[in-house]
Enzyme design. Structure first.
Site, PDB file in Angstrom:
ATOM      1  N   LYS A  14       0.826  -1.219   0.000  1.00 15.69           N
ATOM      2  CA  LYS A  14       0.000   0.000   0.000  1.00 15.69           C
ATOM      3  C   LYS A  14       0.860   1.268   0.000  1.00 15.69           C
ATOM      4  O   LYS A  14       0.598   2.188  -0.767  1.00 15.69           O
ATOM      5  CB  LYS A  14      -0.939   0.029   1.227  1.00 15.69           C
ATOM      6  N   ARG A  90     -10.275   0.380   7.968  1.00 19.19           N
ATOM      7  CA  ARG A  90      -9.845  -0.978   8.277  1.00 19.19           C
ATOM      8  C   ARG A  90     -10.981  -1.809   8.859  1.00 19.19           C
ATOM      9  O   ARG A  90     -10.775  -2.987   9.144  1.00 19.19           O
ATOM     10  CB  ARG A  90      -8.693  -0.938   9.290  1.00 19.19           C
ATOM     11  N   ARG A 129      11.011  -6.558   5.706  1.00 20.76           N
ATOM     12  CA  ARG A 129      10.861  -5.132   6.008  1.00 20.76           C
ATOM     13  C   ARG A 129      11.306  -4.850   7.444  1.00 20.76           C
ATOM     14  O   ARG A 129      11.968  -3.848   7.712  1.00 20.76           O
ATOM     15  CB  ARG A 129       9.409  -4.680   5.797  1.00 20.76           C
ATOM     16  N   ARG A 135      11.044  -1.672  11.914  1.00 20.40           N
ATOM     17  CA  ARG A 135       9.688  -1.380  12.387  1.00 20.40           C
ATOM     18  C   ARG A 135       9.281  -2.391  13.440  1.00 20.40           C
ATOM     19  O   ARG A 135       9.319  -3.604  13.206  1.00 20.40           O
ATOM     20  CB  ARG A 135       8.711  -1.418  11.194  1.00 20.40           C
ATOM     21  N   ARG A 146      -1.491  -9.511  13.199  1.00 15.64           N
ATOM     22  CA  ARG A 146      -2.018  -8.496  12.268  1.00 15.64           C
ATOM     23  C   ARG A 146      -2.733  -9.165  11.097  1.00 15.64           C
ATOM     24  O   ARG A 146      -3.740  -8.652  10.608  1.00 15.64           O
ATOM     25  CB  ARG A 146      -0.876  -7.602  11.761  1.00 15.64           C
TER      26      ARG A 146
HETATM   27  P1  AMP Z   1      -0.012   0.324   8.907  1.00 17.16           P
HETATM   28  O1  AMP Z   1       1.193   1.203   8.831  1.00 17.16           O
HETATM   29  O2  AMP Z   1      -1.137   0.815   8.006  1.00 17.16           O
HETATM   30  O3  AMP Z   1       0.307  -1.140   8.676  1.00 17.16           O
HETATM   31  O4  AMP Z   1      -0.587   0.437  10.389  1.00 17.16           O
HETATM   32  C1  AMP Z   1       0.174  -0.003  11.509  1.00 17.16           C
HETATM   33  C2  AMP Z   1      -0.736  -0.222  12.699  1.00 17.16           C
HETATM   34  O5  AMP Z   1      -1.404   0.994  13.041  1.00 17.16           O
HETATM   35  C3  AMP Z   1      -1.851  -1.232  12.493  1.00 17.16           C
HETATM   36  O6  AMP Z   1      -1.423  -2.562  12.704  1.00 17.16           O
HETATM   37  C4  AMP Z   1      -2.878  -0.771  13.524  1.00 17.16           C
HETATM   38  O7  AMP Z   1      -2.503  -1.183  14.827  1.00 17.16           O
HETATM   39  C5  AMP Z   1      -2.731   0.741  13.482  1.00 17.16           C
HETATM   40  N1  AMP Z   1      -3.665   1.343  12.503  1.00 17.16           N
HETATM   41  C6  AMP Z   1      -3.351   1.998  11.356  1.00 17.16           C
HETATM   42  N2  AMP Z   1      -4.456   2.398  10.701  1.00 17.16           N
HETATM   43  C7  AMP Z   1      -5.513   1.984  11.456  1.00 17.16           C
HETATM   44  C8  AMP Z   1      -6.930   2.067  11.301  1.00 17.16           C
HETATM   45  N3  AMP Z   1      -7.495   2.647  10.234  1.00 17.16           N
HETATM   46  N4  AMP Z   1      -7.689   1.520  12.281  1.00 17.16           N
HETATM   47  C9  AMP Z   1      -7.147   0.928  13.360  1.00 17.16           C
HETATM   48  N5  AMP Z   1      -5.832   0.791  13.551  1.00 17.16           N
HETATM   49  C10 AMP Z   1      -5.002   1.318  12.617  1.00 17.16           C
END
Ligand code: AMP
Length: 193
Positions: A14, A90, A129, A135, A146
């Site tokens: 993404k 999400r 990654r 990270r 996740r």
């Molecule tokens: P990402 O960088 O998009 O993979 O997001 C990393 C983490 O942030 C996710 O595993 C969630 O814990 C949290 N997170 C990001 N976006 C959302 C969302 N829209 N709703 C809930 N948690 C989120």
């Protein structure tokens, strides 16, 4: 003016494809994951709360996430020119709230780009990654959690957006250029229909 959602499991590409979409369509990038990681790095109150969910591989509660998003839309005037939503929505509830928030601003989601990658490849990519970027949530235990969360809470959005006639199914494996080319063709077809 176009609003796009880029949708897919963790590790589906993404962020990478968002960078290309920003260039192509002149969009404002909203990555909720990046916003939360920035709060964690700065040690804000929100960062402390976010970290307690992210480090376990859980989602941040919808009401908190929706209020963060509303603030982002209101405090960045460039969002009126078109946004790529990366990592939001999400949950079905977040998708409904996004629809409402955009309608209140006389706008809508034009298309949802769904990057489809199988779990085995996702795990390989996320472990790599984690080794390269450090990270914190890219470790095997959290990755598995996740992916569970993705399959139970996020993947139902695919049907939600198919019903809304907005979903573009894109094969998310292959070269970055190849994937982007397929995205661009699908988005242009959808916007010109
Ligand atoms: P990402 O960088 O998009 O993979 O997001 C990393 C983490 O942030 C996710 O595993 C969630 O814990 C949290 N997170 C990001 N976006 C959302 C969302 N829209 N709703 C809930 N948690 C989120």
């Amino acid at each position: 003016m176009v609003n796009l959602v880029i949708f897919g499991a963790p590790g589906s590409g993404k962020g990478t494809q968002s960078e290309r979409l920003i260039e192509e369509y002149g969009l404002y990038h909203i990555s909720t994951g990046e916003v939360l990681r920035d709060h964690i790095a700065r040690g804000t109150e929100l960062g402390v709360i976010a970290d307690s969910f992210i480090s376990k591989g859980h989602l941040i509660p919808d009401d908190l996430m929706v209020s963060i998003l509303a603030d982002l839309l209101d405090s960045n005037p460039d969002t009126a020119k078109g946004v790529i939503f990366d990592g939001f929505p999400r949950t079905i509830n977040q998708a409904k709230e996004l629809k409402k928030m955009l309608a209140e601003r006389n706008s809508k989601v034009h298309a949802v780009i769904g990057l489809e990658v199988d779990d085995e490849e996702l795990i390989d990519r996320l472990i790599k990654r984690g080794q390269e970027s450090g990270r914190a949530d890219d470790n095997l235990e959290t990755i598995k959690q996740r992916l569970n969360v993705y399959h139970s809470q996020t993947s139902p959005l695919r049907d939600y957006y198919i019903n809304e006639d907005k979903y573009l199914s894109i094969k998310g494996s292959g070269s970055i250029d190849e994937i982007f080319d397929n995205i661009r063709k699908a988005v242009n077809y959808k916007l010109n229909r």
